[in-house]
Design a protein around this motif. Structure first.
Motif, PDB file in Angstrom:
ATOM      1  N   ALA A   1       6.644  -7.317  -2.384  1.00  0.00           N
ATOM      2  CA  ALA A   1       6.420  -5.925  -2.808  1.00  0.00           C
ATOM      3  C   ALA A   1       7.483  -5.460  -3.813  1.00  0.00           C
ATOM      4  O   ALA A   1       7.420  -4.328  -4.289  1.00  0.00           O
ATOM      5  CB  ALA A   1       6.401  -5.009  -1.589  1.00  0.00           C
ATOM      6  N   GLY A   2       8.455  -6.317  -4.124  1.00  0.00           N
ATOM      7  CA  GLY A   2       9.478  -5.972  -5.118  1.00  0.00           C
ATOM      8  C   GLY A   2      10.450  -4.911  -4.627  1.00  0.00           C
ATOM      9  O   GLY A   2      10.958  -4.101  -5.420  1.00  0.00           O
ATOM     10  N   LEU A   3      10.737  -4.919  -3.317  1.00  0.00           N
ATOM     11  CA  LEU A   3      11.580  -3.858  -2.754  1.00  0.00           C
ATOM     12  C   LEU A   3      13.048  -4.253  -2.723  1.00  0.00           C
ATOM     13  O   LEU A   3      13.393  -5.433  -2.641  1.00  0.00           O
ATOM     14  CB  LEU A   3      11.114  -3.550  -1.323  1.00  0.00           C
ATOM     15  N   ARG A   4      13.900  -3.241  -2.777  1.00  0.00           N
ATOM     16  CA  ARG A   4      15.320  -3.437  -2.464  1.00  0.00           C
ATOM     17  C   ARG A   4      15.426  -3.327  -0.954  1.00  0.00           C
ATOM     18  O   ARG A   4      14.817  -2.424  -0.368  1.00  0.00           O
ATOM     19  CB  ARG A   4      16.170  -2.305  -3.025  1.00  0.00           C
ATOM     20  N   VAL A   5      16.227  -4.218  -0.371  1.00  0.00           N
ATOM     21  CA  VAL A   5      16.384  -4.171   1.085  1.00  0.00           C
ATOM     22  C   VAL A   5      17.769  -3.659   1.423  1.00  0.00           C
ATOM     23  O   VAL A   5      18.766  -4.156   0.884  1.00  0.00           O
ATOM     24  CB  VAL A   5      16.150  -5.569   1.697  1.00  0.00           C
ATOM     25  N   HIS A   6      17.837  -2.651   2.282  1.00  0.00           N
ATOM     26  CA  HIS A   6      19.117  -2.210   2.832  1.00  0.00           C
ATOM     27  C   HIS A   6      19.080  -2.592   4.308  1.00  0.00           C
ATOM     28  O   HIS A   6      18.205  -2.144   5.050  1.00  0.00           O
ATOM     29  CB  HIS A   6      19.283  -0.698   2.667  1.00  0.00           C
ATOM     30  N   THR A   7      20.026  -3.458   4.718  1.00  0.00           N
ATOM     31  CA  THR A   7      19.934  -3.955   6.092  1.00  0.00           C
ATOM     32  C   THR A   7      20.693  -3.070   7.071  1.00  0.00           C
ATOM     33  O   THR A   7      21.742  -2.497   6.743  1.00  0.00           O
ATOM     34  CB  THR A   7      20.443  -5.407   6.221  1.00  0.00           C
TER      35      THR A   7
ATOM     36  N   ALA B   1       0.813  -1.225   0.000  1.00  0.00           N
ATOM     37  CA  ALA B   1       0.000   0.000   0.000  1.00  0.00           C
ATOM     38  C   ALA B   1       0.843   1.270   0.000  1.00  0.00           C
ATOM     39  O   ALA B   1       0.349   2.330  -0.392  1.00  0.00           O
ATOM     40  CB  ALA B   1      -0.912  -0.004   1.226  1.00  0.00           C
ATOM     41  N   THR B   2       2.102   1.172   0.409  1.00  0.00           N
ATOM     42  CA  THR B   2       2.876   2.403   0.615  1.00  0.00           C
ATOM     43  C   THR B   2       4.176   2.474  -0.181  1.00  0.00           C
ATOM     44  O   THR B   2       4.886   3.480  -0.094  1.00  0.00           O
ATOM     45  CB  THR B   2       3.226   2.578   2.120  1.00  0.00           C
ATOM     46  N   THR B   3       4.509   1.395  -0.901  1.00  0.00           N
ATOM     47  CA  THR B   3       5.773   1.399  -1.644  1.00  0.00           C
ATOM     48  C   THR B   3       5.517   0.971  -3.084  1.00  0.00           C
ATOM     49  O   THR B   3       4.474   0.397  -3.393  1.00  0.00           O
ATOM     50  CB  THR B   3       6.792   0.408  -1.043  1.00  0.00           C
ATOM     51  N   ASP B   4       6.496   1.229  -3.939  1.00  0.00           N
ATOM     52  CA  ASP B   4       6.432   0.745  -5.320  1.00  0.00           C
ATOM     53  C   ASP B   4       7.653  -0.138  -5.578  1.00  0.00           C
ATOM     54  O   ASP B   4       8.687   0.018  -4.916  1.00  0.00           O
ATOM     55  CB  ASP B   4       6.425   1.929  -6.287  1.00  0.00           C
ATOM     56  N   PRO B   5       7.528  -1.069  -6.548  1.00  0.00           N
ATOM     57  CA  PRO B   5       8.665  -1.952  -6.832  1.00  0.00           C
ATOM     58  C   PRO B   5       9.933  -1.132  -7.087  1.00  0.00           C
ATOM     59  O   PRO B   5       9.878  -0.104  -7.767  1.00  0.00           O
ATOM     60  CB  PRO B   5       8.225  -2.701  -8.094  1.00  0.00           C
TER      61      PRO B   5
END
Ligand SMILES: Cc1ncc(COP(=O)(O)O)c(C=O)c1O
Length: 402
Positions: free
Chosen positions: A142-148, A117-121
């Motif tokens: 959600a197709g997100l890049r993850v920065h840990t 609902a709040t992010t885009d790929p």
């Protein structure tokens, strides 16, 4: 015959990480077949009973044919109001139940849909490492890049936000305190700083708060398990959203119910996505959750007595173990007599389960920074926890010495 079902897995589905718990289940099955009794400390599923008023609400709902209908948004009003009253009583946070509260089918469901609902790929999500594993799956969907953001003991398992590269424009930051798996807690001052940082970076702050009620010293709960919403005194909670759950604090994990609170725009977007996916929890579950939220959570002393049995036993074994103030876990580093730790926590946990029937969650299941640790869920009585430690004493930490 023509094979029809080939290549139907989406890139999204393929990107969802597998679970090491499949390996653990196989190891436990082997132990059982070898005649071991199983002490399962691997999953944080409360063994306590939900509040009696919640069970009674469900019984009543089963007698009411009107409770069988699809629950519309308007039908969620009693739970939205109960959640708002809870937030006020517990955290002094005033919410508009019409626009700032939404029931969930558990925090896990809520988070997955919140990200949609709040992010885009392609957007960047800041995620702690270690973290609750479904966060990674929800980010993949959600197709997100993850920065840990590493959670390290020298920083009390809190992320150092100043280490996030200035060039990064994270769309959202996901935090969780009291924390799974480390049991670390965060103060209101920490949330104030995190909210300030997010505001300056244009980042949505998501706080996952299922352990809100699991502070051992109930009198100190306000200090060790604050709501992130307390960081915003304007009452608008712009860019702030928090997920609550009845699973841990009210022992209702299988009932699948929680709620989201915060920024009205975010709540509306979440409601829109959920509107395409589900119809809210069954009315009987909603009634049970409303009743439970009006009670003072019980069963904490049970978790405390388990913690008080387990932590000294691990220390006596020479292991490093955090002494948790909240949550239902003990995060521990197995060490041998020479102070050498476990290099492969998955291999260790599988070996321990096979050889002794004791199932733990390996630290690496929660992220790279969890390597070298194991997590005990305090879901068995003290005598079984002590028995588990006794059995673990016989397991070599380093595989080469087997
Ligand atoms: C950090 C965290 N978030 C969410 C959940 C799941 O909550 P729910 O049962 O409400 O989906 C868990 C359960 O272990 C958890 O540890």
């Amino acid at each position: 015959m023509t094979k029809l079902a080939v290549g139907w897995v989406s890139k999204r589905a393929a990107a969802v990480p597998g679970s090491v718990f499949t390996l653990m289940n196989a190891a436990v099955a082997q132990a059982r077949a070898a005649g071991h009794s199983i002490i399962d400390l691997s999953i944080g599923s409360s063994d306590q009973s939900p509040p009696a008023v919640a069970l009674e609400a469900i019984r009543q709902a089963t007698l009411d044919p009107l409770a069988n209908r699809y629950p519309l948004f308007s039908d969620t009003a009693p739970l939205r109001h109960a959640a708002a009253r809870y937030m006020d009583r517990r955290f002094g946070v005033t919410l508009d139940p019409e626009t700032q509260v939404l029931p969930l089918i558990g925090a896990q469901e809520g988070l997955a849909h919140l990200l949609l609902a709040t992010t885009d790929p392609g957007d960047t999500l800041l995620l702690p490492d270690p973290c609750y594993p479904p966060y990674l799956g929800a980010a993949a969907v959600a197709g997100l890049r993850v920065h840990t953001l590493p959670l390290r003991p020298e920083h009390d398992f809190l992320p150092v936000l100043d280490d996030v590269p200035a060039a990064l424009s994270p769309r959202a930051l996901l935090l969780n305190y009291p924390n799974n798996p480390t049991s670390a807690v965060a103060s209101l001052n920490f949330f104030r700083a995190a909210a300030g940082w997010c505001k300056a970076r244009g980042t949505l702050l998501i706080h996952d708060h299922p352990y809100a009620e699991l502070s051992y010293a109930a009198a100190e709960a306000a200090d060790v398990a604050p709501s992130a919403l307390q960081a915003d005194v304007s009452g608008r909670f712009a860019g702030l959203v928090e997920l609550h759950s009845l699973s841990k604090s009210h022992h209702m994990g299988g009932y699948r119910v929680g709620f989201a609170v915060g920024d009205a725009e975010v709540i509306a977007a979440l409601g829109r996505v959920k509107g395409a996916v589900d119809f809210h929890p069954w009315l009987g579950i909603q009634a049970a959750a409303s009743a439970a939220l009006a009670t003072v959570p019980a069963g904490l002393e049970v978790f405390q007595s388990r913690r008080d049995a387990l932590v000294p036993a691990l220390h006596a074994l020479g292991w490093q173990a955090e002494w948790p103030q909240a949550s239902m876990y003990v995060w521990a580093r197995p060490l041998d007599g020479q102070g050498r730790g476990v290099r492969d926590s998955v291999a260790y946990a599988v070996r321990a389960a096979r050889q002794t029937g004791v199932a733990l969650a390996p630290g690496r299941a929660f992220g790279e920074n969890g390597e070298g640790y194991v997590r005990f869920a305090l879901v068995q009585p003290p005598e079984l926890l002590l028995e588990a430690v006794q059995r673990l004493a016989g397991v070599d930490l380093v595989e080469e010495r087997l």
